[in-house]
Each structure stands twice: as C-alpha cells, then as structure tokens.
Design an enzyme around this catalytic site. Structure first.
Site, PDB file in Angstrom:
ATOM      1  CG  ASP A  67      -3.911   5.385   6.832  1.00  0.00           C
ATOM      2  OD1 ASP A  67      -2.711   5.171   7.114  1.00  0.00           O
ATOM      3  OD2 ASP A  67      -4.471   4.851   5.856  1.00  0.00           O
ATOM      4  CB  SER A  91      -0.905   0.008   1.229  1.00  0.00           C
ATOM      5  OG  SER A  91      -0.131  -0.163   2.398  1.00  0.00           O
ATOM      6  CG  HIS A 137      -0.808   3.781   4.567  1.00  0.00           C
ATOM      7  ND1 HIS A 137      -2.040   3.294   4.957  1.00  0.00           N
ATOM      8  CD2 HIS A 137      -0.161   2.752   3.994  1.00  0.00           C
ATOM      9  CE1 HIS A 137      -2.121   2.015   4.626  1.00  0.00           C
ATOM     10  NE2 HIS A 137      -0.992   1.658   4.041  1.00  0.00           N
TER      11      HIS A 137
END
Ligand SMILES: *[C@@H]1O[C@H](CO)[C@@H](O)[C@H](O)[C@H]1NC(C)=O
Ligand SMILES: *[C@@H]1O[C@H](CO)[C@@H](O)[C@H](O)[C@H]1NC(C)=O
Ligand SMILES: *[C@@H]1O[C@H](CO)[C@@H](O)[C@H](O)[C@H]1NC(C)=O
Length: 376
Positions: free
Chosen positions: A341, A39, A344
């Site tokens: 978040d 991600s 990340h």
C-alpha cells in the site's frame, strides 16, 4: 491438560502432548520472540484501540494472501516482517498481539513471546496521535512488557525469567513514523537536533528493555522512506516531478550511522548485550538497483522478481497512495510488487527483508545476522 489425573489414557496423552511440545521447541532457535515497533510489525494491536481508519488494517483486502484470506490487523497482503523472521527462528508466525491476549491466554503465551507493536506509533509519545488516533507509543509498549516480566517472575521466579529473557530475541522496528511526521510538519527545524533526539529515544528504549532482561536485539533501521508510494505521490503533487522524495531519504540515511554508533556504544557499556542491526536503507536500495536478482539473499529460498517498484498494490490515486480501504482497487500480482500500500511492503518484500535479517551478509546486517544472534 489435566495431567495430574491418574488415568493411563490421560498419562499417555500427556506424554504425547509433552513430546509434541518438545519437538516444537527443538526446531526453535530461541525460547521466545518479543516484538516492538510500528505497522511494519504490528499483528493486530491497533484493532483493540480507538485508532483512525488509516491506522487499521482490518479491511477485507488486508490479508488477502493470508490463510483464509482474512484481515488480521497486519498491514500486508499476508505475513509481515515479524511473522517471517519468527518463522525463520522456528515459530509458526509472529507471537500474537498483546492486546488480543486475555488474563488466561497471556500466561501460556508469554513464555513464547508477545507482539507489542502498534501501527502509526513511534519513538516519541506524540507520534501517531494526529493521523492515527490512539496508538501504543514505544514508552507504553515497554511498560506493557514490564508487566509481562513481573507476571513471569511471579509465576516462574526471577532466575528462570532472567534465563528465558536473556536467550530470547527482541525485534524492534520503529522510527519511520517519527520521520514522516517531522518531514510532513515542514521538517524546518534543525535536522541535527531532531536526529539526536531520535537516537537518544531509541537508546533509552533499548536500555529499558535491557534493564528488564532483554539481551539479544534485532534492530531494523529505517528504509529509504522517500521512495514509498506515499512520498512519491507527495513529490508529484508538490513539485510535479516523478521520483523519490529527497529530503526524507536524506533523513532516513542519516539515522543509520547514528543508530549504528549508538548500539555499538550500548553494547560496550551493557554486559551481555548483543545486537544485529539491519541496514535497511542499503537493502531496499539494492532491490531498486537489482529488482530481478536476489544474489544478496538466499538464492534457493526465494525467487522473487519485482516488476513494480513504485506503486502500491492496494490503493487508488497516483502510485496507489490513497489508502487501502474497502473501496480501493487491488492488484492481481502481489508478488511482483515491492509495496502493498502507500507505505508498507508486500509479503514478498518482507520475506526478503526477513531472510536478509536472518542470514544476510555484513553489507546488510551487522555486526552479526539474526541467526548468529540467536545461536549466541
Ligand atoms: C475515539 O476517538 C475519537 C476522535 O479520534 C473521539 O471523538 C471518540 O470519542 C473516541 N472514542 C472513544 C471510545 O474513546
Ligand atoms: C553482500 O552481498 C552483496 C550482494 O551479493 C554484495 O554486493 C556485497 O559485496 C556483499 N557484502 C559482503 C560484506 O560480503
Ligand atoms: C538457503 O536456503 C536453503 C534452503 O532453504 C538452506 O538449505 C540453506 O542452508 C540456506 N543458506 C543460507 C546461507 O542461509
């Protein structure tokens, strides 16, 4: 464009079109960028999978600072690391997600690069399956890339394919999810054995990409994962104290020297292989120690001053670690936050990471930085 039609107008347009393409290519340091990993560099592949809620980044708040404030599948408020490194290499952003391409668009895109990364994925095939549902593990990302290479060889011949791939940058940012899962499952196995498997898998994928034609690798090592909002929240709930979660930081730190040794050995063994390895643990530690300076990056290019180093911008609960979904609160000052978040970085934080990968000194990126790698 129908350049074969014998109309003066069309010929002129075609020449203009070609000139524009040449100009774009002149500013690119490399012909293409191919992206692999999780991600931290996914630009939307997971939106095409049957992934769970936490493995998707398509809620309205994702991309709040992206053009048009639209969610794009990036786990960020804006551009992520792959985008910003590609920009420094002269591209508008990361190449598009592999799964977003059609049989037609893949042919025009593949010569400029493709992004295979998938949020939640890792080095091991099983990584991500529990929490993220369907992901594209590294093994499948490499398989997808091999299909692209075969298509290129068919259309352009193996010699031109070989030349293009040997000049392109292969960005790899993976491994964090393997560490998270190992740690969350109790991490009670033999850490040494886990880490050996981790590095062996890493090596096998670099080797597989090399066999397919990759030569220039930009490898992003593991950040101090224990200092992410999710792991700070974990420490708080498990032990009632604030701070980074130590055990996973120890693991994160240990992967760096093993990865460095492994890449050194591979480069000795594989003719023409070159690489640039970030010491992401050192980079992020530097930010924690010096949140208001950017002496280690390019002073003139960035002016970031982080004032919030612990909590995520999007998310509720302690450290904002409960996930960035439809209902999660959003901070106003994204550029002051290190974390977007639970896990990340913000666009501002990955901008610094990209600049450091690209132009950083040997403390943060070695044996050469990505600019030097591109210019080889
Ligand atoms: C998607 O995954 C869920 C469980 O994670 C499963 O129940 C469902 O059948 C899957 N859907 C498809 C279309 O594969
Ligand atoms: C790189 O920059 C940092 C921050 O300015 C500095 O502490 C470090 O000594 C430098 N490393 C090298 C090898 O020059
Ligand atoms: C720093 O950034 C400036 C402005 O973008 C650029 O001109 C300069 O070459 C950069 N220096 C390094 C060392 O990257």
């Amino acid at each position: 464009m129908a350049c074969k039609t014998a109309s003066y107008v069309l010929v002129a347009l075609c020449l203009l079109g070609l000139a524009a393409k040449d100009a774009a290519e002149a500013t690119q340091l490399v012909p293409a960028v191919f992206v692999f990993g999780d991600s931290t560099v996914d630009v939307g592949n997971n939106n095409y999978l049957n992934s769970t809620k936490q493995a998707r980044a398509n809620y309205p708040k994702h991309g709040v600072d992206f053009t048009g404030s639209t969610p794009t599948g990036r786990f960020s408020n804006g551009f992520n690391l792959a985008d910003q490194l590609a920009q420094l290499l002269g591209f508008p952003m990361s190449p598009p997600a592999y799964l977003s391409l059609t049989a037609k668009t893949i042919v025009s895109q593949m010569y400029q690069g493709i992004n295979f990364a998938s949020g939640g994925s890792g080095l091991a095939d099983k990584t991500g399956l529990l929490g993220a549902g369907e992901v594209i593990p590294m093994s499948l990302q490499v398989q997808y890339f091999s299909k692209v290479v075969a298509m290129m060889q068919k259309l352009s011949g193996s010699k031109r394919t070989k030349t293009l791939l040997s000049k392109s940058v292969f960005l790899i940012s993976t491994g964090s999810n393997d560490l998270f899962e190992y740690s969350l499952s109790g991490g009670d196995g033999d850490d040494g054995e886990f880490l050996l498997g981790f590095v062996a898998a890493y090596r096998s994928y670099v080797r597989a990409l090399y066999r397919l034609g990759a030569r220039k690798f930009s490898v992003v090592s593991i950040t101090p994962l224990g200092c992410t909002p999710s792991q700070r929240a974990r420490r708080l709930s498990e032990g009632g104290t604030r701070g980074c979660y130590g055990p996973i930081n120890t693991l994160s730190l240990r992967t760096y020297s093993m990865l460095a040794a492994s890449l050194r050995d591979l480069a000795d063994e594989l003719p023409g292989m070159a690489y640039s390895l970030s010491d992401s643990f050192a980079m992020v530690s530097f930010i924690f120690a010096n949140p208001r300076t950017n002496a280690w990056s390019n002073q003139t290019a960035t002016n970031t001053r982080f004032t919030e180093l612990e909590s995520g911008c999007c998310g509720s609960g302690p450290f904002g670690a409960l996930g960035c979904d439809e209902t999660a609160p959003l901070c106003d000052n994204r550029d002051d936050h290190l974390f977007w978040d639970a896990n990340h970085p913000t666009q501002a934080a990955s901008a610094i990471a990209a600049q450091t990968l690209f132009a950083g000194n040997r403390t943060f990126v070695s044996p050469i930085n990505v600019r030097e790698l591109a210019l080889l």
